[in-house]
Design an enzyme around this catalytic site. Structure first.
Site, short mmCIF file in Angstrom:
data_model
loop_
_atom_site.label_atom_id
_atom_site.label_comp_id
_atom_site.label_asym_id
_atom_site.label_seq_id
_atom_site.Cartn_x
_atom_site.Cartn_y
_atom_site.Cartn_z
N ARG A 194 35.14 -12.72 -12.01
CA ARG A 194 35.45 -12.78 -10.58
C ARG A 194 34.20 -12.62 -9.71
NH1 ARG A 194 36.34 -7.44 -11.96
NH2 ARG A 194 35.86 -5.87 -10.38
N HIS A 237 27.76 -6.53 -10.77
CA HIS A 237 28.65 -7.23 -9.84
C HIS A 237 27.94 -8.24 -8.95
CE1 HIS A 237 31.81 -3.75 -9.96
NE2 HIS A 237 31.49 -4.21 -11.15
N HIS A 249 0.81 -1.23 0.00
CA HIS A 249 0.00 0.00 0.00
C HIS A 249 0.84 1.28 0.00
CE1 HIS A 249 0.94 -1.07 4.14
NE2 HIS A 249 0.90 0.22 4.40
#
Length: 147
Positions: free
Chosen positions: A131, A97, A8
């Protein structure tokens, strides 16, 4: 598919997000409420999280007053990476990332222009992998894990 849900306290901001999606021809499904009667944010986050979990191509946007409640509720689900973002940089990094699959927004925190910029950054970025994948894998706790 993009799924959008709100409680809401996120009705007005959801309309901004929907308008943005329509202007940019982004297909979406609205799972939220359109009335001011109080609803519980965990109940509004659940169906969206379930849709995002079903297909790795699905993403979501959750909106409440601060964005905090929706973020906490969504991150309780396995394979959900919900990011509460208050600027476009955070939305960009969340996708690139952290491989975020849900954007959380707070209607009482950000305005219309900022919302559009955050949504654009989130929807236009992709996960870089590399990575970052190693780090994301460490977030997944197996059922056999005692962590």
């Amino acid at each position: 598919m993009l799924y959008i849900s709100n409680d809401h306290a996120g009705i007005k901001l959801k309309q901004v997000v929907i308008k943005y999606c329509k202007q940019h021809e982004i297909p979406f499904k609205d799972l939220g409420v359109n009335v001011n009667e109080s609803v519980d944010y965990p109940d509004m986050a659940k169906p969206l999280c379930e849709e995002v979990i079903k297909d790795s191509n699905n993403i979501g946007i959750l909106i409440c007053g601060s964005g905090i409640g929706m973020s906490i509720a969504a991150n309780r689900y396995s394979n959900i990476r919900a990011a509460l973002c208050v600027d476009p940089y955070m939305a960009t990094v969340a996708r690139k990332h952290n491989n975020a699959n849900i954007l959380c927004l707070g209607e009482r925190v950000i305005g219309i222009g900022l919302t559009e910029a955050i949504v654009a950054a989130f929807l236009n970025e992709k996960f870089e992998g590399g990575r970052h994948s190693i780090r994301i894998d460490k977030l997944t706790i197996s059922k056999d894990s005692k962590e």
